[in-house]
Design a protein around this motif. Structure first.
Motif, PDB file in Angstrom:
ATOM      1  N   VAL A  83     -35.629  22.028  21.610  1.00 57.38           N
ATOM      2  CA  VAL A  83     -34.391  22.201  22.377  1.00 57.38           C
ATOM      3  C   VAL A  83     -34.652  23.204  23.507  1.00 57.38           C
ATOM      4  CG1 VAL A  83     -32.911  21.660  20.415  1.00 57.38           C
ATOM      5  CG2 VAL A  83     -33.584  24.039  20.831  1.00 57.38           C
ATOM      6  N   GLY A  84     -33.653  23.382  24.356  1.00 56.72           N
ATOM      7  CA  GLY A  84     -33.753  24.365  25.419  1.00 56.72           C
ATOM      8  C   GLY A  84     -33.772  25.769  24.865  1.00 56.72           C
ATOM      9  N   PRO A  85     -34.048  26.756  25.718  1.00 56.84           N
ATOM     10  CA  PRO A  85     -34.136  28.145  25.233  1.00 56.84           C
ATOM     11  C   PRO A  85     -32.835  28.635  24.625  1.00 56.84           C
ATOM     12  CG  PRO A  85     -34.184  28.048  27.628  1.00 56.84           C
ATOM     13  CD  PRO A  85     -34.340  26.641  27.155  1.00 56.84           C
ATOM     14  N   ASP A  86     -31.713  28.048  25.043  1.00 60.46           N
ATOM     15  CA  ASP A  86     -30.416  28.447  24.503  1.00 60.46           C
ATOM     16  C   ASP A  86     -29.835  27.391  23.578  1.00 60.46           C
ATOM     17  OD1 ASP A  86     -30.448  30.836  26.019  1.00 60.46           O
ATOM     18  OD2 ASP A  86     -29.796  29.688  27.795  1.00 60.46           O
ATOM     19  N   GLY A  87     -30.658  26.490  23.081  1.00 64.54           N
ATOM     20  CA  GLY A  87     -30.164  25.441  22.200  1.00 64.54           C
ATOM     21  C   GLY A  87     -29.798  24.187  22.981  1.00 64.54           C
ATOM     22  N   GLY A  88     -28.796  23.463  22.492  1.00 64.92           N
ATOM     23  CA  GLY A  88     -28.385  22.236  23.152  1.00 64.92           C
ATOM     24  C   GLY A  88     -28.991  21.013  22.475  1.00 64.92           C
ATOM     25  N   PRO A  89     -28.889  19.842  23.132  1.00 70.09           N
ATOM     26  CA  PRO A  89     -29.397  18.608  22.532  1.00 70.09           C
ATOM     27  C   PRO A  89     -30.917  18.593  22.456  1.00 70.09           C
ATOM     28  CG  PRO A  89     -28.707  18.230  24.797  1.00 70.09           C
ATOM     29  CD  PRO A  89     -28.264  19.620  24.453  1.00 70.09           C
ATOM     30  N   SER A  90     -31.420  17.734  21.600  1.00 71.14           N
ATOM     31  CA  SER A  90     -32.869  17.632  21.433  1.00 71.14           C
ATOM     32  C   SER A  90     -33.519  17.115  22.707  1.00 71.14           C
ATOM     33  CB  SER A  90     -33.197  16.690  20.269  1.00 71.14           C
ATOM     34  OG  SER A  90     -34.591  16.460  20.192  1.00 71.14           O
ATOM     35  N   LEU A  91     -34.620  17.761  23.080  1.00 74.42           N
ATOM     36  CA  LEU A  91     -35.400  17.325  24.244  1.00 74.42           C
ATOM     37  C   LEU A  91     -36.645  16.541  23.828  1.00 74.42           C
ATOM     38  CD1 LEU A  91     -35.317  20.636  26.323  1.00 74.42           C
ATOM     39  CD2 LEU A  91     -33.829  18.643  26.563  1.00 74.42           C
ATOM     40  N   GLY A  92     -36.962  16.547  22.557  1.00 71.26           N
ATOM     41  CA  GLY A  92     -38.149  15.860  22.078  1.00 71.26           C
ATOM     42  C   GLY A  92     -38.557  16.380  20.720  1.00 71.26           C
ATOM     43  N   HIS A  93     -39.804  16.135  20.359  1.00 75.29           N
ATOM     44  CA  HIS A  93     -40.271  16.571  19.044  1.00 75.29           C
ATOM     45  C   HIS A  93     -41.764  16.871  19.084  1.00 75.29           C
ATOM     46  CE1 HIS A  93     -41.278  12.276  19.027  1.00 75.29           C
ATOM     47  NE2 HIS A  93     -42.187  12.565  18.111  1.00 75.29           N
ATOM     48  N   VAL A  94     -42.206  17.637  18.097  1.00 76.26           N
ATOM     49  CA  VAL A  94     -43.611  17.985  17.941  1.00 76.26           C
ATOM     50  C   VAL A  94     -44.331  16.800  17.314  1.00 76.26           C
ATOM     51  CG1 VAL A  94     -45.248  19.567  16.846  1.00 76.26           C
ATOM     52  CG2 VAL A  94     -43.027  20.421  17.653  1.00 76.26           C
ATOM     53  N   THR A  95     -45.422  16.349  17.930  1.00 77.16           N
ATOM     54  CA  THR A  95     -46.170  15.213  17.394  1.00 77.16           C
ATOM     55  C   THR A  95     -47.392  15.650  16.594  1.00 77.16           C
ATOM     56  OG1 THR A  95     -47.475  15.022  19.435  1.00 77.16           O
ATOM     57  CG2 THR A  95     -45.428  13.747  19.306  1.00 77.16           C
TER      58      THR A  95
END
Length: 981
Positions: free
Chosen positions: A913-925
């Motif tokens: 997520v962003g530095p302040d949270g929010g919706p998911s931007l992706g994931h660790v593969t």
């Protein structure tokens, strides 16, 4: 008790003892369990699915919906849900009825019959909805305890099963008069013929045709002669006890041959054999099934199909009753009546047609009959018939039904054939096929014996000619019968004078579906016959609607005001009759269910104490611990050794495909994103393969060995998938290309030698190939020898180090590995496993398909846009890449992640997520600790990731988020200098 002496095909001199529900009974060799029970006066064989009404034997073979039993055999074998009509009797057979508690005669759940008004069609959809949590905890367990079939065995199946493949010019399904005639005609031409029939003795209806003659021989004698002729021909395979259960594309049929179930004791060989038969032409001579009648209380034990009763008489010498009433809407009912009367059975025939055909009969005929109902508890005892304005009760011990005949079109329908309504037969008949197939005889609505024989001769000649054989002119057999099948028939519910809402007139015996259930479904808005089927469960039982479908269609049509042909018919899905799981699995059981594949170096790795992991079907060494090392310590040591000296890795599991032919380069050009026509001989290229939707399917290195020969590698798990994809395109899209594909995965052992000392270690061993830096640069492929074995050497690297992949014949893999290992020891060579391989490739930002890809990743998303041929006009997936969504700047893109705390290890799959949270931007593969970098590293898919390099994000983890910096995915040796070491 009901056995008639000197009749049938049973051996009256060979009695067999058996038990049913603990009661010892006696039958004869040649009996089925059903015929033996009927011979002992046993009609009650089960309880119905929902209402637990008493049920008895209805049919004579695969159409039986009621008499399902569990058979117990030696060695703890227990097989539930077998139709008693298909269980061949053997000495000391033990069978039990099902779905009753505590006994057939006294079933406590028969209370459901009295509560029937509260259990209409679809009641479970309306009743068990609330509270929602009760379904799995309360409702479902209790419903399953009351309704259902037999109990699945708990012990492992000890029997063996076989699979066999066969090819033939003509496959004939069904060995009745039409099938035998077709098989004889086709076989005389010299073509290969396979004939299968699900009964123990070929002959079909001929075996019970007591009054028919063919070419001057009795019907049975003609059938015996035909079977003997076929058995003597070397080009004919005759398969009795074999059911064709499924018709699949390109004339592939599934056959299940029963080899041991008719024998006492434990089978010496396989119990069943599953055949996959590919035929140039298929002839379906599957016959027709007699249609039951729908009238009030038509399900009591002792109510049967008229033709089934005739078969029990002629095949087994069994009278199904002594005082029989036959209810018919078809002339065939008269044939059954004549034969039963001739055997000394008292017969009354009730014809539902307005005026019975004038004929001389030795038995009473009641014309224009309406059936008002039946009486009896555990067996029918009387039937009430209205005629000539009055109601008459007739005492009886059996009621036989004849509503006409329904062609068995299951297999024809599965072949994607079209069906047409035949008003004369009052049934659907095959009208066309998408396969090289035809239906003949009764299966095509031609019910008379002479028509079936002529149909078979014609089909046999046509099939042989279509397969390229000159058919011999064989005269059509001439048939004569005392009683023809005749005409007539009815579908739907018979009219009666009782309130339809208060009677149970059954359409589907196994699922307890009545005419009023179907009427209710139409009143509730279900007009599609598929919806009516699912709402009422008509035709969804083990008999696959063989008896119920047409009557269900007719009732639906009448309720919706449409002709039957406008309603259509339901889909017939394989299997035609149930097939055991054992037959389907074959040898793929226990250890062979998920076969363990080991490389030639496996034993060496075991001796070194390797810890293994499963990768697809392969066992791969994960790491090589020393002394008290845990996995992380071992992996750290292995990674440092590869970059500091040399590492040895078993890559034999990689998929390997040989692509050969004048058009091999053209073929690769059309498949892969890369350009291949200008790849020089002796050079390699990293290839990316997309699906048609533009997303990555697989990747690998492909080397050119000659102008017309390429060696392609795939991922371990993708080998079969890539080969199947290649074959699919080659056979269906580009069949004009001169290309041959061969899987050589098992033929080559692959030994990866990686690290600064790799060339120094290999040089003394390699013969006939100069592997110096200038002569053999990165991405080269060449052939020579090593340790006396053929060598196919590739200079490639999945670690970012100087690297070679040594391909040798698998039989030499272990010896070559040992030789490399001995030379490498003084230089500090270390064996490393898949875990270290993962860390090393992640340090270099190399992707693994299936880990950095999830089915929605394009080549550009993965940072592989450079691999796409800039001047290529087309390749698989190219058009999809042109879609706007595939170029959107906020697509997930591959990036590297550095945790602010080098010791923090991210979890794979964790959301970003962003530095302040929010919706998911992706994931660790991918996430590892890198001993070479002295910190944790990770790869990730992040929306607009490349634009975010240098930015700080947060990874959601248990116990709180972890801050990370977005970096380039190449975390070690970003300029790639070590590749040219």
């Amino acid at each position: 008790m009901f056995r008639l002496p000197k009749r049938g095909l049973v051996d009256h001199g060979a009695p067999l003892s058996f038990s049913f529900d603990g009661r010892r009974l006696t039958g004869l060799a040649g009996d089925t369990l059903a015929s033996a029970l009927l011979a002992n006066g046993v009609h009650l064989t089960g309880r119905s699915f929902k209402y637990h009404r008493p049920r008895g034997i209805l049919g004579a073979w695969a159409d039986e919906p009621n008499a399902l039993v569990t058979v117990i055999r030696g060695g703890g074998r227990s097989t539930p849900n077998l139709p008693a009509t298909q269980v061949e009797l053997f000495e000391n057979l033990v069978a039990f009825s099902q779905n009753r508690e505590p006994s057939l005669e006294r079933d406590r759940w028969s209370i459901n019959d009295r509560l029937g008004r509260f259990l209409p069609a679809g009641f479970y959809y309306k009743t068990f909805m609330w509270p929602k949590s009760f379904w799995s905890r309360v409702y479902e367990p209790r419903i399953r305890a009351v309704a259902g079939l037999g109990v699945a065995p708990e012990q492992a199946d000890p029997d063996r099963y076989e699979h066999r493949y066969a090819h033939c010019e003509v496959l004939v399904v069904g060995a009745g008069p039409a099938g035998l005639s077709a098989a004889l005609t086709a076989a005389e031409s010299g073509c290969r013929v396979v004939v299968c029939d699900d009964r123990p003795l070929p002959g079909g209806s001929l075996l019970s045709a007591a009054s028919a003659t063919i070419d001057g021989l009795g019907a049975r004698e003609w059938a015996d002669t035909a079977v003997a002729r076929l058995s003597s021909m070397t080009n004919v395979t005759l398969l009795p006890r074999t059911t064709a259960f499924g018709y699949y594309p390109h004339n592939l049929l599934g056959l299940c041959e029963r080899l041991g179930d008719h024998l006492p004791g434990e089978p010496a060989g396989p119990r069943e054999r599953l055949w996959s038969v590919r035929a140039a032409r298929v002839i379906l001579a599957t016959g027709a099934l007699e249609r039951p009648l729908v009238f009030p209380d038509n399900d009591r034990p002792g109510i049967m199909l008229a033709d089934a009763a005739r078969q029990y008489l002629q095949l087994h010498g069994v009278a199904v009753g002594r005082r029989v009433v036959i209810v018919t809407a078809h002339d065939a009912g008269y044939r059954s009546a004549h034969e039963l009367h001739a055997a000394g059975i008292q017969v009354v025939l009730a014809d539902t047609r307005p005026a019975a055909i004038a004929r001389s009969t030795p038995f009473r005929v009641i014309p224009d009959a309406r059936i008002e109902g039946t009486r009896g508890t555990l067996r029918v005892s009387a039937i009430t018939i209205s005629h000539t304005g009055r109601s008459e009760r007739i005492d009886c011990d059996a009621v036989l039904m004849c509503g006409g005949f329904t062609p068995s079109i299951h297999l024809a329908s599965q072949s994607r054939g079209t069906m047409a309504w035949d008003a004369e037969v009052q049934a659907y008949v095959p009208a066309g096929s998408a396969e090289a197939e035809c239906s003949i005889g009764a299966a095509a609505g031609r019910l008379e014996l002479a028509d079936a024989l002529a149909d078979g001769c014609r089909a046999g000649r046509d099939a042989a000619a279509a397969a390229g054989f000159a058919a011999r002119r064989i005269g059509t057999p001439r048939a004569s019968v005392d009683h023809s099948v005749g005409q007539g028939g009815i579908i739907g519910a018979l009219p009666h004078g009782r309130d339809p809402a208060k009677v149970k007139a059954f359409v589907d015996w196994q699922n307890d579906v009545t005419a009023r259930d179907i009427m209710l479904a139409t009143r509730e808005g279900f007009r599609s016959i598929e919806h009516v089927k699912r709402y009422t469960t008509t035709g969804m039982a083990t008999d696959q609607g063989k008896l119920s479908n047409l009557n269900s269609l007719a009732i639906t049509a009448a309720q919706t005001g449409r002709p039957v042909e406008a309603v259509g018919f339901t889909t017939f899905r394989p299997p035609y009759t149930p097939v055991t799981f054992g037959a389907l699995a074959g040898a793929a059981r226990r250890d062979l269910f998920d076969p363990v594949r080991q490389t030639p170096i496996h034993d060496w790795a075991v001796a070194q104490g390797a810890v293994f992991e499963d990768v697809g079907l392969w066992k791969r060494a994960r790491y090589f611990p020393r002394a008290s090392e845990d996995m992380q310590a071992a992996v750290n040591r292995e990674c440092l050794a590869v970059r500091g000296s040399a590492g040895l890795f078993d890559a034999s599991t990689l998929g390997k495909i040989e692509i050969v032919g004048a058009d091999a380069a053209t073929f690769l050009n059309r498949l892969y994103v890369n350009a291949w026509d200008r790849l020089a001989i002796g050079r390699c290229r990293y290839g990316v393969l997309l699906r048609e939707d533009g997303f990555i399917l697989d990747d690998g290195v492909i080397g050119r060995l000659a102008a017309d020969r390429f060696h392609a590698t795939t991922t371990t798990g993708g080998a079969a998938r890539v080969l199947a994809t290649m074959e699919d395109y080659l056979q269906t899209e580009w069949p004009d290309l001169d290309v041959w594909l061969t899987s050589v995965t098992e033929q080559w052992s692959v030994i990866a030698v990686q690290g600064p000392h790799a060339r120094e270690i290999l040089t003394p061993l390699v013969q006939g190939l100069d592997i110096s830096a200038d002569a053999f640069p990165h991405m080269s492929i060449g052939e020579g020898t090593i340790c006396g074995a053929a060598l196919r050497l590739m200079r490639v690297s999945f670690t970012g180090e100087l690297g070679f992949e040594v391909n040798v014949p698998s039989s030499h893999g272990h010896a070559v590995w040992e030789a490399i290992w001995r030379i490498g020891q003084p230089l500090g060579m270390t064996a490393y496993g898949t875990e270290a391989m993962h860390v090393l490739r992640a340090e270099k930002g190399y992707i693994i398909v299936g880990q950095e890809t999830d089915g929605t990743v394009t080549a550009d998303d993965a940072g592989l846009a450079w691999a796409i041929g800039k001047t290529k006009r087309d390749f698989v997936g190219k058009r999809s890449l042109a879609r706007p969504a595939m170029k959107a700047p906020d697509r997930k893109q591959l990036v590297g992640l550095r945790t602010l705390d080098p010791a923090k290890l991210l979890e794979e799959g964790a959301q970003i997520v962003g530095p302040d949270g929010g919706p998911s931007l992706g994931h660790v593969t991918s996430s590892y600790y890198s001993a070479n970098l002295g910190r944790s590293i990770a790869l990730a898919l992040v929306r607009g990731g490349r634009a975010l390099e240098g930015h700080r994000l947060r990874v959601a983890m248990p116990g709180g988020g972890i801050e990370v910096d977005v970096t380039n995915p190449v975390l070690f040796d970003p300029k790639g200098k070590r590749l040219d070491g």
